[in-house]
Design a protein around this motif. Structure first.
Motif, PDB file in Angstrom:
ATOM      1  N   ASP A  36      -4.532  21.644 -12.597  1.00  0.00           N
ATOM      2  CA  ASP A  36      -4.566  23.057 -12.232  1.00  0.00           C
ATOM      3  C   ASP A  36      -3.422  23.419 -11.286  1.00  0.00           C
ATOM      4  N   ALA A  37      -3.071  22.508 -10.394  1.00  0.00           N
ATOM      5  CA  ALA A  37      -1.985  22.722  -9.437  1.00  0.00           C
ATOM      6  C   ALA A  37      -1.422  21.362  -9.057  1.00  0.00           C
ATOM      7  N   ALA A  38      -0.183  21.351  -8.606  1.00  0.00           N
ATOM      8  CA  ALA A  38       0.447  20.079  -8.239  1.00  0.00           C
ATOM      9  C   ALA A  38       1.547  20.316  -7.222  1.00  0.00           C
ATOM     10  N   PHE A  39       1.724  19.348  -6.348  1.00  0.00           N
ATOM     11  CA  PHE A  39       2.865  19.350  -5.439  1.00  0.00           C
ATOM     12  C   PHE A  39       4.025  18.663  -6.149  1.00  0.00           C
ATOM     13  N   VAL A  40       5.190  19.282  -6.080  1.00  0.00           N
ATOM     14  CA  VAL A  40       6.361  18.790  -6.797  1.00  0.00           C
ATOM     15  C   VAL A  40       7.576  18.879  -5.888  1.00  0.00           C
ATOM     16  N   ARG A  41       8.620  18.174  -6.333  1.00  0.00           N
ATOM     17  CA  ARG A  41       9.917  18.244  -5.655  1.00  0.00           C
ATOM     18  C   ARG A  41      10.850  19.132  -6.476  1.00  0.00           C
ATOM     19  N   PRO A  42      11.123  20.346  -6.015  1.00  0.00           N
ATOM     20  CA  PRO A  42      12.019  21.227  -6.766  1.00  0.00           C
ATOM     21  C   PRO A  42      13.480  20.787  -6.619  1.00  0.00           C
ATOM     22  N   PRO A  43      14.345  21.366  -7.480  1.00  0.00           N
ATOM     23  CA  PRO A  43      14.050  22.438  -8.442  1.00  0.00           C
ATOM     24  C   PRO A  43      13.298  21.941  -9.671  1.00  0.00           C
ATOM     25  N   VAL A  44      12.389  22.817 -10.174  1.00  0.00           N
ATOM     26  CA  VAL A  44      11.625  22.533 -11.385  1.00  0.00           C
ATOM     27  C   VAL A  44      11.894  23.688 -12.351  1.00  0.00           C
ATOM     28  N   PRO A  45      12.860  23.543 -13.247  1.00  0.00           N
ATOM     29  CA  PRO A  45      13.274  24.661 -14.111  1.00  0.00           C
ATOM     30  C   PRO A  45      12.372  24.834 -15.325  1.00  0.00           C
ATOM     31  N   GLU A  46      11.080  24.988 -15.103  1.00  0.00           N
ATOM     32  CA  GLU A  46      10.135  25.194 -16.200  1.00  0.00           C
ATOM     33  C   GLU A  46       9.682  26.651 -16.184  1.00  0.00           C
ATOM     34  N   PRO A  47       9.992  27.437 -17.217  1.00  0.00           N
ATOM     35  CA  PRO A  47       9.630  28.862 -17.203  1.00  0.00           C
ATOM     36  C   PRO A  47       8.125  29.111 -17.195  1.00  0.00           C
ATOM     37  N   GLY A  48       7.332  28.117 -17.615  1.00  0.00           N
ATOM     38  CA  GLY A  48       5.891  28.328 -17.654  1.00  0.00           C
ATOM     39  C   GLY A  48       5.191  28.063 -16.344  1.00  0.00           C
ATOM     40  N   LEU A  49       5.944  27.689 -15.302  1.00  0.00           N
ATOM     41  CA  LEU A  49       5.345  27.346 -14.015  1.00  0.00           C
ATOM     42  C   LEU A  49       5.837  28.270 -12.914  1.00  0.00           C
ATOM     43  N   THR A  50       4.969  28.473 -11.932  1.00  0.00           N
ATOM     44  CA  THR A  50       5.346  29.150 -10.693  1.00  0.00           C
ATOM     45  C   THR A  50       5.390  28.107  -9.593  1.00  0.00           C
ATOM     46  N   CYS A  51       6.456  28.114  -8.796  1.00  0.00           N
ATOM     47  CA  CYS A  51       6.620  27.166  -7.695  1.00  0.00           C
ATOM     48  C   CYS A  51       6.813  27.928  -6.390  1.00  0.00           C
ATOM     49  N   ARG A  52       6.114  27.524  -5.356  1.00  0.00           N
ATOM     50  CA  ARG A  52       6.264  28.110  -4.032  1.00  0.00           C
ATOM     51  C   ARG A  52       6.486  26.992  -3.011  1.00  0.00           C
ATOM     52  N   THR A  53       7.522  27.126  -2.201  1.00  0.00           N
ATOM     53  CA  THR A  53       7.873  26.088  -1.238  1.00  0.00           C
ATOM     54  C   THR A  53       6.793  25.932  -0.172  1.00  0.00           C
ATOM     55  N   VAL A  54       6.399  24.708   0.069  1.00  0.00           N
ATOM     56  CA  VAL A  54       5.442  24.385   1.130  1.00  0.00           C
ATOM     57  C   VAL A  54       6.171  23.918   2.380  1.00  0.00           C
ATOM     58  N   ASP A  55       7.218  23.107   2.193  1.00  0.00           N
ATOM     59  CA  ASP A  55       7.932  22.560   3.341  1.00  0.00           C
ATOM     60  C   ASP A  55       9.320  22.102   2.902  1.00  0.00           C
ATOM     61  N   SER A  56      10.221  22.036   3.858  1.00  0.00           N
ATOM     62  CA  SER A  56      11.552  21.464   3.667  1.00  0.00           C
ATOM     63  C   SER A  56      11.727  20.351   4.689  1.00  0.00           C
ATOM     64  N   GLU A  57      12.385  19.281   4.278  1.00  0.00           N
ATOM     65  CA  GLU A  57      12.618  18.189   5.216  1.00  0.00           C
ATOM     66  C   GLU A  57      14.017  17.625   5.035  1.00  0.00           C
ATOM     67  N   GLU A  58      14.489  17.039   6.096  1.00  0.00           N
ATOM     68  CA  GLU A  58      15.842  16.511   6.139  1.00  0.00           C
ATOM     69  C   GLU A  58      15.929  15.193   5.369  1.00  0.00           C
ATOM     70  N   LEU A  59      17.058  14.990   4.709  1.00  0.00           N
ATOM     71  CA  LEU A  59      17.356  13.698   4.106  1.00  0.00           C
ATOM     72  C   LEU A  59      18.068  12.822   5.134  1.00  0.00           C
ATOM     73  N   LEU A  60      17.644  11.596   5.248  1.00  0.00           N
ATOM     74  CA  LEU A  60      18.255  10.632   6.165  1.00  0.00           C
ATOM     75  C   LEU A  60      18.910   9.516   5.360  1.00  0.00           C
ATOM     76  N   LEU A  61      19.844   8.842   5.999  1.00  0.00           N
ATOM     77  CA  LEU A  61      20.470   7.672   5.386  1.00  0.00           C
ATOM     78  C   LEU A  61      19.793   6.427   5.931  1.00  0.00           C
TER      79      LEU A  61
END
Length: 334
Positions: free
Chosen positions: A179-204
């Motif tokens: 019914d719903a899922a957490f994903v890592r965008p971008p998700v270029p699927e026209p049949g889905l709606t995506c809303r950002t929950v959080d952003s986080e920094e990439l580390l090395l």
């Protein structure tokens, strides 16, 4: 003054105040039949009459005219093909069959009322089920906080959780398995709606003995060009994979020498060899793998998002309630 009838008022009622009599439909054989088979309204009338055993009192409780009540009970008897009542001028009594039918009718109506309540809860988002998938690289933080808020606000909703990579989660949504899922965008699927929950920094992530593990300054993009790197398979989440490479190695020089299935194994690969990796800060800091040093990049800081996704046009009220909680404001981490 005319006496108020107390028995079965079968004689026609006349006068300007004659109410609607709720006449049933009539079948080809002349029997009275409701439009949809059994008429629950008649069962409710009969149950009230079985409690009162008096047409006047039952009609008052039901807020209908006595002739209408009598007509509906007669129609029910014709439909069943049995007499449910013994009638006289003082009232009525249940027949032996009437006693048994009244008991069954009470149980039937109780089930109907319970089902109606469940349906109302479902439509209102207070009940039902939410099949929800987490993404492996984004547990904790605002993701868990959002789900905790939803559970607290809608305890009657059964949350059925699972965990997967973004690509399988997207496939599950499109197939209707989720019914719903957490994903890592971008998700270029026209049949889905995506809303950002959080952003986080990439580390090395680098081995503690690596030259880039020394010092407190930030790492420049040029310093990682051509370094042996470890990464998870692109098919797990193509959007996040490509976004990571584009931000950390914008001018090329990404040298993939090894793949690991998840972030924990990726960091263990870093700890055990001469490879580096770009990892989300939350997951990397939570795992705390020994032998790994985490370094920040110079501006612009690379970031990755985690989003909540669902099918467009979904009719699941629980999904709409979860999305509404997200829209109301970013949930703070627990």
């Amino acid at each position: 003054m005319a006496a108020t009838p107390t028995g079965d008022p079968d004689r026609p009622h006349t006068g300007p105040d004659r109410p609607h009599t709720d006449r049933p439909d009539t079948g080809r054989d002349g029997r009275d039949l409701p439009r949809d088979g059994w008429d629950l309204r008649r069962w409710r009338y009969f149950v009230v009459l079985a409690e009162e055993l008096h047409f006047t009192r039952a009609a008052v409780r039901l807020r209908i005219a006595q002739p209408a009540l009598s007509q509906q009970i007669r129609a029910l008897e014709r439909q069943l093909g049995v007499s449910l009542l013994h009638r006289d001028s003082h009232g009525c009594a249940l027949t032996e069959v009437g006693e048994q039918v009244a008991g069954e009718a009470r149980r039937l109506l109780a089930e109907v009322d319970a089902a109606t309540a469940r349906i109302r809860d479902l439509v209102g988002g207070r009940g039902g089920r939410l099949r929800l998938a987490y993404t492996r690289s984004a547990r904790g933080g605002r993701v868990d906080a959002l789900v905790a808020r939803f559970r607290a606000a809608h305890p009657e909703v059964e949350v059925v959780p699972e965990t997967g990579w973004t690509a399988p989660n997207v496939a599950g949504l499109l197939a209707g398995r989720l019914d719903a899922a957490f994903v890592r965008p971008p998700v270029p699927e026209p049949g889905l709606t995506c809303r950002t929950v959080d952003s986080e920094e990439l580390l090395l992530a680098v081995p503690v003995g690596h030259p880039l593990a020394v010092g407190r300054g930030r790492v420049r993009r040029a310093e990682v060009v051509g370094l042996p790197a470890v990464m998870w398979p692109r098919q797990n989440g193509p959007g996040m994979f490509d976004r990571t490479i584009a931000q950390v190695w914008p001018d090329g020089g990404f040298h993939l020498v090894r793949q690991e299935p998840d972030d924990e194994q990726l960091l263990r690969a870093v700890a055990g060899g001469d490879v580096v990796a770009a990892v989300p800060a939350g997951r990397a800091r939570a795992l705390k793998v020994p032998g790994v040093r985490l370094r920040r990049f110079t501006a612009p800081q690379p970031t990755v998002d985690v989003a909540l996704a669902w099918r467009r046009g979904t009719t699941n009220p629980a999904v709409r309630r979860l999305a509404a909680l997200l829209a109301a404001g970013r949930p703070e981490p627990l």
